[in-house]
Design an enzyme around this catalytic site. Structure first.
Site, mmCIF file in Angstrom:
data_model
loop_
_atom_site.group_PDB
_atom_site.id
_atom_site.type_symbol
_atom_site.label_atom_id
_atom_site.label_comp_id
_atom_site.label_asym_id
_atom_site.label_seq_id
_atom_site.Cartn_x
_atom_site.Cartn_y
_atom_site.Cartn_z
ATOM 1 N N CYS A 93 62.600 90.559 139.202
ATOM 2 C CA CYS A 93 63.454 90.333 140.378
ATOM 3 C C CYS A 93 64.355 91.851 140.518
ATOM 4 O O CYS A 93 64.978 91.657 139.420
ATOM 5 C CB CYS A 93 64.409 89.309 140.446
ATOM 6 S SG CYS A 93 65.149 90.029 141.639
ATOM 7 N N CYS A 96 67.626 91.734 141.323
ATOM 8 C CA CYS A 96 68.304 91.338 140.402
ATOM 9 C C CYS A 96 69.043 92.489 139.619
ATOM 10 O O CYS A 96 70.095 92.748 139.423
ATOM 11 C CB CYS A 96 68.015 90.244 139.348
ATOM 12 S SG CYS A 96 67.295 89.158 140.577
#
Length: 169
Positions: A93, A96
């Site tokens: 991600c 993230c």
């Protein structure tokens, strides 16, 4: 690989570091070089014989930690005396990777008043399902085992600060 790391550790050890060893330490440059020549290579592998005692060997619990399993989550998040910020993330991600360091920095500013648990959803899908995580990054604020607040996605620094204030109330 381990051999290369060991050699690098020993190579970077300077004589200045050896001179700063406390008097109780028995390592000297001559015993160090003699241990290189000895056939007892197992004693050579112990870093405590070679490295200065001033290296950090702290056992304190960091404000930020990776959740290992369900039991670890229960112990360190649900049963925590501190409010806990739970960061549900994934290795793949992109957002993230942006949010994670910013959360850690914000938690570090709290100076021990807040802890941060990092949960990889690929490793702990059961926790992600239990807390209704449908997208990452998802950040959940917990106090006393109860969810206080949450958000999904990347937030700017002002929004992160106000989110921490909700956690501390």
């Amino acid at each position: 690989m381990a051999h290369r790391l060991l050699v690098r550790r020993i190579w970077t050890l300077s004589t200045k570091d050896l001179c700063r060893l406390p008097a109780s330490t028995t390592v000297t440059t001559s015993s160090f070089s003699s241990s290189l020549r000895s056939d007892d290579r197992a004693s050579f592998l112990f870093a405590s014989r070679v490295l200065p005692r001033s290296l950090p060997h702290t056992s304190r619990r960091d404000a930020s930690f990776n959740v290992q399993d369900q039991e670890d989550f229960t112990e360190r998040v649900i049963n925590s005396e501190l409010p806990v910020l739970v960061d549900f993330h994934a290795q793949w991600c992109g957002p993230c990777k942006i949010l994670g360091p910013r959360l850690e920095k914000a938690v570090a500013k709290q100076k021990g008043r807040v802890a941060m648990a990092k949960v990889d959803i690929d490793d702990h899908t059961d926790l992600a399902i239990e807390y209704g995580v449908s997208a990452v990054p998802t950040v959940i604020a917990m106090r006393g085992g109860d969810v206080v607040d949450q958000f999904v996605g990347v937030k700017d620094d002002d929004e992160l600060d106000s989110f921490h204030l909700v956690l501390l109330k």
